[in-house]
Design an enzyme around this catalytic site. Structure first.
Site, short mmCIF file in Angstrom:
data_model
loop_
_atom_site.label_atom_id
_atom_site.label_comp_id
_atom_site.label_asym_id
_atom_site.label_seq_id
_atom_site.Cartn_x
_atom_site.Cartn_y
_atom_site.Cartn_z
N HIS A 1 -0.50 -15.80 8.04
CA HIS A 1 0.08 -14.39 7.11
C HIS A 1 1.43 -14.37 7.96
CE1 HIS A 1 0.82 -11.77 4.11
NE2 HIS A 1 -0.38 -12.36 3.51
N HIS B 1 0.78 -1.63 -0.05
CA HIS B 1 0.14 -0.13 -0.26
C HIS B 1 0.93 1.17 0.42
CE1 HIS B 1 -3.19 -2.92 1.60
NE2 HIS B 1 -3.08 -2.60 0.25
N ASP C 1 -5.65 -13.95 -3.68
CA ASP C 1 -5.54 -14.89 -4.89
C ASP C 1 -6.12 -16.67 -3.99
OD1 ASP C 1 -4.20 -14.72 -6.74
OD2 ASP C 1 -2.66 -13.63 -5.23
C1 LIG Z 1 2.50 -14.79 -6.35
C2 LIG Z 1 1.48 -14.44 -4.86
C3 LIG Z 1 0.34 -13.99 -4.64
C4 LIG Z 1 0.35 -14.24 -3.86
N1 LIG Z 1 -1.27 -13.69 -3.28
C5 LIG Z 1 -1.94 -13.73 -1.77
C6 LIG Z 1 -3.41 -13.26 -1.45
O1 LIG Z 1 -3.42 -12.65 -2.06
N2 LIG Z 1 -3.19 -13.85 0.01
C7 LIG Z 1 -2.50 -14.28 0.70
O2 LIG Z 1 -2.87 -14.23 1.89
N3 LIG Z 1 -1.43 -14.61 0.70
C8 LIG Z 1 -1.03 -14.57 -0.88
N4 LIG Z 1 0.33 -14.54 -0.91
C9 LIG Z 1 1.83 -15.47 0.12
C10 LIG Z 1 1.39 -14.17 0.79
O3 LIG Z 1 2.72 -13.09 0.41
C11 LIG Z 1 2.23 -15.13 2.08
O4 LIG Z 1 2.46 -16.42 1.97
C12 LIG Z 1 2.68 -14.40 3.25
O5 LIG Z 1 3.67 -12.95 3.34
C13 LIG Z 1 3.43 -15.31 4.63
O6 LIG Z 1 4.48 -15.37 4.10
P1 LIG Z 1 5.35 -17.04 3.79
O7 LIG Z 1 4.25 -17.32 3.58
O8 LIG Z 1 5.99 -16.33 2.94
O9 LIG Z 1 5.79 -16.94 5.08
C14 LIG Z 1 0.65 -14.54 -2.61
C15 LIG Z 1 1.55 -15.51 -2.56
C16 LIG Z 1 2.33 -14.90 -4.27
C17 LIG Z 1 3.87 -15.55 -4.32
#
Ligand SMILES: Cc1cc2nc3c(=O)[nH]c(=O)nc-3n(C[C@H](O)[C@H](O)[C@H](O)COP(=O)(O)O)c2cc1C
Length: 405
Positions: free
Chosen positions: A104, A17, A352
């Protein structure tokens, strides 16, 4: 930290943001002809709002090249790449002012930095990967022009639905040494021929027609249930020269694992034959050498994934990584607020249901950054050696015999 690479150094900036996201590349070779379109094509593949299978956040993600080029040619000076954030909705995150989203990065970011960005997880957002994809596209452009390198990633599974990897007719008897090969001939053919056009022919970015349809339905089912689902992405790098990788700590696959596991939501990394390779004896797994048409040595199989001793051997490099189910779901979850008060969180916002279709260009970008950096390191070593007078006193066993075609 936010910088990756030793000679081709990429620093990404921005979060979900803020005004803009992007990257600064320090160390890009001068004299590379580069157009914004070379970068934009990959940003468009990463962009949100591409289909019903991805977040509806609507970002155009137009790249603005701020420096490091004149008349479409790189100057060898830092290249700044900027993409504006246009469709932010910080109010979607009001619940997460109270609740850290389960799985998250909201809780850990607050614990670490002591201040909270409006999106909670700040730079853990996939918006950060815009900078990686833009920088990776430049690295890939160089690798293609210099060495004809091709990098293709694709979705290999969603939930429990996988592209078939082993031969369905092979009998897998756990007590029998005649285990099936780790990957079927059909899957190996897919790895050696798959193109980006094959991948992009399906919304899921799975190039296997029957599996792609089932994956699509699985993602739609997760979305309809206000839930999410994970998956895996496989990537192949073709035409890499031999000699890339810096043993012992910066072996090719070690740097690749570092790069890949820095992508948000990744949970596992598997190189070459990976975990399946551990199930077959050495007599099956060994990649026997044979002469290629140009007289150089190649291998008849490639269970090593194109790397031995941490150094590329000229065969295709391939690997797979797993992405967890996205954490933000609008289904009610019983959890606790930051102050420990139990409660129910129904996350709002646009998210997503499955990240793997959009992760494909991010994986390609990180693969390009690894290959580019290790190529520049090896080329600088070779250039330094080439300045020395030739040595004529080495015993023949210490040098590579001349190629015989
Ligand atoms: C292309 C892409 C899209 C993502 N979209 C989302 C989303 O819409 N919602 C969400 O909670 N996490 C989403 N993530 C994952 C988070 O960025 C991530 O899981 C979260 O920050 C926690 O980090 P970690 O899973 O690496 O520990 C996405 C990741 C990628 C690579």
């Amino acid at each position: 930290m936010s910088t990756f690479g030793k000679l081709f150094r990429v620093t990404t900036f921005g979060e979900s943001h803020c005004a803009s996201v992007g990257a600064i590349i320090d160390g890009c070779p001068p004299g590379l002809q580069l157009a914004a379109e070379d970068i934009q094509v990959q940003l468009d593949r990463r962009r949100p709002g591409q289909s019903d299978l991805t977040t509806p956040r609507n970002e155009k993600d137009r790249v603005h090249l701020q420096s490091g080029l004149e008349h479409g040619v790189t100057l060898g000076t830092p290249i700044a790449l900027l993409v504006r954030n246009e469709d932010q909705r910080p109010h979607d995150y009001s619940e997460t002012d109270l609740y850290p989203r389960p799985s998250h990065a909201d809780y850990t970011y607050l614990e670490k930095y002591g201040v909270k960005a409006s999106s909670g997880g700040g730079r853990s957002s996939a918006r950060e990967t815009v900078g990686r994809v833009a920088a990776g596209a430049i690295a890939e452009h160089y690798l293609k022009l210099a060495h004809g390198v091709e990098i293709v990633a694709f979705v290999s599974s969603v939930g429990k639905i996988h592209i078939p990897v082993t031969d369905p007719s092979a009998v897998d008897d756990a007590d029998n040494d005649d285990a099936p090969e780790p990957l079927s001939a059909e899957y190996r053919r897919l790895l050696s021929t798959v193109s980006r056009a094959d991948v992009d022919a399906h919304l899921t970015r799975c190039p296997h027609v029957e599996t792609a349809e089932r994956m699509k339905n699985r993602i739609i089912r997760a979305k309809a249930a206000s839930d999410s689902i994970g998956g895996t992405v496989t990537c192949v790098i073709r035409n890499l020269p031999t000699g890339l990788g810096e043993p012992v700590f910066d072996k090719f696959e070690a740097v690749l694992a570092h790069a890949m596991l820095s992508i948000p939501a990744t949970k596992g990394f598997e190189f070459g034959s990976g975990f399946r390779g551990a199930e077959v004896p050495g007599s099956v797994h060994n990649d026997k050498f044979s002469k290629r048409p140009d007289g150089s040595l190649g291998t008849e199989t490639n269970w090593s994934g194109g790397v031995q001793g941490g150094i590329t051997n000229g065969e295709d490099v391939y690997f797979r990584l797993s992405f967890k189910s996205p954490a933000t779901i609008s289904q009610a979850q019983e959890t606790a607020q930051y102050d420990g008060t139990p409660g129910s969180l129904e996350a709002r916002g646009r998210h997503d249901p499955c990240v793997v279709p959009r992760a494909v260009p991010i994986v390609e970008a990180m693969a390009a950054l690894v290959a580019m950096d290790l190529l520049m390191i090896q080329k600088s070593r070779q250039a330094a050696t080439a300045l020395l007078p030739p040595i004529t006193t080495l015993p023949p066993t210490m040098v590579m015999p001349p190629k015989r075609s």
